[in-house]
Enzyme design. Sequence first.
Site, mmCIF file in Angstrom:
data_model
loop_
_atom_site.group_PDB
_atom_site.id
_atom_site.type_symbol
_atom_site.label_atom_id
_atom_site.label_comp_id
_atom_site.label_asym_id
_atom_site.label_seq_id
_atom_site.Cartn_x
_atom_site.Cartn_y
_atom_site.Cartn_z
ATOM 1 N N GLY A 242 -7.839 -2.432 1.007
ATOM 2 C CA GLY A 242 -8.132 -1.393 0.019
ATOM 3 C C GLY A 242 -7.269 -1.542 -1.233
ATOM 4 C CD GLU B 29 -2.279 -6.257 2.949
ATOM 5 O OE1 GLU B 29 -1.668 -5.346 2.397
ATOM 6 O OE2 GLU B 29 -3.464 -6.142 3.320
ATOM 7 N N GLY C 40 0.807 -1.221 0.000
ATOM 8 C CA GLY C 40 0.000 0.000 0.000
ATOM 9 C C GLY C 40 0.836 1.264 0.000
HETATM 10 C C1 A5P Z 1 -3.550 -3.541 0.827
HETATM 11 O O1 A5P Z 1 -4.371 -4.529 0.356
HETATM 12 C C2 A5P Z 1 -4.162 -2.936 2.026
HETATM 13 O O2 A5P Z 1 -4.505 -3.776 3.054
HETATM 14 C C3 A5P Z 1 -3.397 -1.741 2.544
HETATM 15 O O3 A5P Z 1 -2.514 -2.083 3.551
HETATM 16 C C4 A5P Z 1 -4.394 -0.770 3.057
HETATM 17 O O4 A5P Z 1 -5.397 -0.671 2.075
HETATM 18 C C5 A5P Z 1 -3.795 0.588 3.325
HETATM 19 O O5 A5P Z 1 -3.339 1.116 2.132
HETATM 20 P P1 A5P Z 1 -2.890 2.603 1.996
HETATM 21 O O6 A5P Z 1 -1.760 2.819 2.931
HETATM 22 O O7 A5P Z 1 -2.484 2.736 0.561
HETATM 23 O O8 A5P Z 1 -4.063 3.479 2.328
#
Ligand code: A5P
Length: 224
Positions: free
Chosen positions: A97, A104, A28
């Site tokens: 997201g 994860e 992310g």
């Molecule tokens: C990835 O699939 C997600 O779990 C991210 O860790 C989470 O959406 C946070 O992402 P951002 O830091 O881009 O907001």
Amino acid sequence: MSDKEKELAGAKVSDFLSDGMILGLGTGTTFFYALKKIGEMVKEGLQIKAVSTSSATDKLAESYNVPLLSIDDVDEIDLTIDGADEVDSNFNGIKGGGGALLFEKIVAKSSKKNLWVLDSSKIVDKIGDFPLPIEVVPFALGNVFKRLDKLGYNPEIRMNKGKKFLTDSGNYIIDVNLGIIDDPYKMEVELNIIPGVVENGLFLDIVDIVVVGKGDGVEIIRKE
Ligand code: A5P
């Protein structure tokens, strides 16, 4: 959402790293800054090895010369660093997201400690405002969608550039719009027992340390 707050939180991971650690690497835009810091420290001589949670993070980690291991090569991960979409005061969160929720969660649950880096907009009273991702095998997509619709969960199939978003496991994602999730533990079970659902983005009782970028500073919140 502030990029400066993301960067401040990401850079703070330096306080939690030491030689010999096996790290879990999240995914992310906030984790990006954490990985940048890890890369800098590796360049300066930090000895770590890491398990990645996505093909996007694989590429970034390789570009920073961070040595990668397969999850099969490790019994336990010392510390996993990741971002999140929402976190409440009980340290429960929503992730996915970016679509990497399955790997994860596997990596997080194989870790002694989990640390999340966030900007201040991610801290909420109750989780659920952020659409909750549900990873679904392709065969069951329409079937699961109908079930979620009947339950009144306002499902949406995640799209990417006009096509269905595909996860690293070759599955699809349905985001459900729940508003407030009063009982996330019940919701986690309710979703995961639907045939065809592989995993959902509720991360309950997982995170130990939350590093929040706030204005010009960083707040560290630890689970007692
Ligand atoms: C990835 O699939 C997600 O779990 C991210 O860790 C989470 O959406 C946070 O992402 P951002 O830091 O881009 O907001």
